[in-house]
Design an enzyme around this catalytic site. Structure first.
Site, PDB file in Angstrom:
ATOM      1  CD  GLU A 103      50.934  39.265  78.589  1.00 15.94           C
ATOM      2  OE1 GLU A 103      50.724  37.573  79.316  1.00 15.94           O
ATOM      3  OE2 GLU A 103      51.148  39.888  78.704  1.00 15.94           O
ATOM      4  CG  HIS A 147      52.615  38.506  82.380  1.00 13.15           C
ATOM      5  ND1 HIS A 147      51.649  38.692  81.833  1.00 13.15           N
ATOM      6  CD2 HIS A 147      52.279  38.561  83.563  1.00 13.15           C
ATOM      7  CE1 HIS A 147      51.193  39.031  82.713  1.00 13.15           C
ATOM      8  NE2 HIS A 147      51.241  39.508  83.838  1.00 13.15           N
ATOM      9  NE  ARG A 155      45.987  41.318  83.605  1.00 11.50           N
ATOM     10  CZ  ARG A 155      47.418  41.598  84.565  1.00 11.50           C
ATOM     11  NH1 ARG A 155      48.501  41.722  84.849  1.00 11.50           N
ATOM     12  NH2 ARG A 155      45.986  40.460  85.694  1.00 11.50           N
TER      13      ARG A 155
END
Length: 331
Positions: free
Chosen positions: A270, A289, A241
């Site tokens: 993000e 991601h 993360r």
């Protein structure tokens, strides 16, 4: 469009179109799913609005589910999070209200480990820089000192977080003859590596790969002090993360040459804005991601999320229950 049959079924809000047809078809047999069909995630206000009258939510890591939302929608009995991590859900608030929270562990282990090792290799061998040089016309005659990277075979890999994904990365490292060190809150039985303290791992590793959940203990754990303890040629890899990294400190470490490079699949926020200062740092590889981004993995994640939601609504204990205390409150 609702039908007489769907009007009688319990309503659930699904915060994104699910991969594959089977997961949604299963939901439609037992619930009346309301699916958010836009590419962008719903805002907090939109989640609150669309969850009116719902008994369940099937969420992604982009949706915040907190005490205020649950108080506003007291009919919600389960939050099925389509991810391994669940830092987007206030689990304590859910537990206090008897709301079950589920996640999707296990099925994305190998896929995410593949990506972590791909990032390690890409950063070590300067793949993105080399590919860009070809496209920009900077590929000149062969020269023995151009685009020199870092050796991976025989190097030392430090893994922070010896869970399933960390172990899968360690297994891949064995194929490259790497020495593997790991650090966790406790020794990991059967882990293919040597347990060391955090400082030793940072100082001894040529590569550091992070696989911890985001919580109060891990938030910002990689800051200026951690990067200062790493070797100047070391490469930092994060697929966990974004919040476990102080990105300003990482940028400074790269600019000052305190570490050799970094490869990230996760950031804060993000998506990362294209004008973010971090992206100006040298020797940095960033992907959007995509750790679990293969078709079969995402479909299996959706299936597990649906499993958890349907089990909870049927009065059964879900297999991947994050907060068993909430189940006990129901009994």
């Amino acid at each position: 469009m609702s039908t007489p049959d769907s009007d009688r079924l319990p309503r659930v809000f699904v915060t994104r179109t699910l991969p594959g047809r089977a997961p949604l078809e299963r939901l439609e047999t037992a619930t009346a799913p309301d699916v958010w069909e836009l590419e962008r995630p719903p805002t907090y206000e939109e989640v609150t609005e669309r969850s009116a009258g719902c008994v369940g939510l099937l969420t992604m890591l982009t949706e915040r589910v907190d005490a205020a939302l649950l108080d506003c929608r007291p009919g919600v009995r389960v939050v099925a999070n389509m991810a391994v991590g669940y830092d987007n859900v206030d689990v304590a608030a859910a537990t206090e209200r008897g709301v079950l929270v589920t996640n999707t562990p296990g099925v994305l282990t190998e896929t995410t480990a593949d990506l972590a090792f791909a990032l390690l290799l890409g950063a070590a061998r300067r793949i993105n820089e080399s590919e860009r040089a070809v496209r920009e016309g900077a590929w000149g005659p062969w020269h023995p000192t151009w685009m020199l990277g870092s050796a991976v075979h025989g190097a030392t890999l430090g893994i922070v977080g010896p869970g399933r994904i960390g172990a899968a990365v360690a297994q891949r490292a064995q194929g490259f003859g790497m020495r593997v060190l790991y650090h966790g809150r406790r020794r990991a039985r059967g882990f293919p590596g040597e347990s060391v303290d955090f400082r030793t791992l940072l100082a001894a590793s040529d590569f550091v790969s992070v696989h911890v959940p985001l919580n109060e203990e891990t938030e910002g754990m990689f800051g200026a002090d951690a990067f200062a303890r790493m070797q100047p040629h070391a490469i930092f890899v994060n697929t966990s993360r974004g919040g476990v990294v102080d990105q300003a400190a990482l940028r400074d470490a790269l600019v000052r040459g305190e570490i050799g490079g970094a490869a990230l699949d996760v950031t804060t926020p993000e998506p990362l804005p294209p004008d973010d200062a971090l992206l100006d740092a040298p020797n940095l590889l960033v992907t959007p991601h995509i750790g679990s981004a293969t078709g079969p993995t995402r479909e299996r994640m959706a299936e597990l999320a649906v499993d958890g939601l349907l089990a909870a609504l049927a009065g059964e204990r879900p297999d991947h229950l994050v907060n068993p205390e909430a189940w006990e409150r129901r009994r």
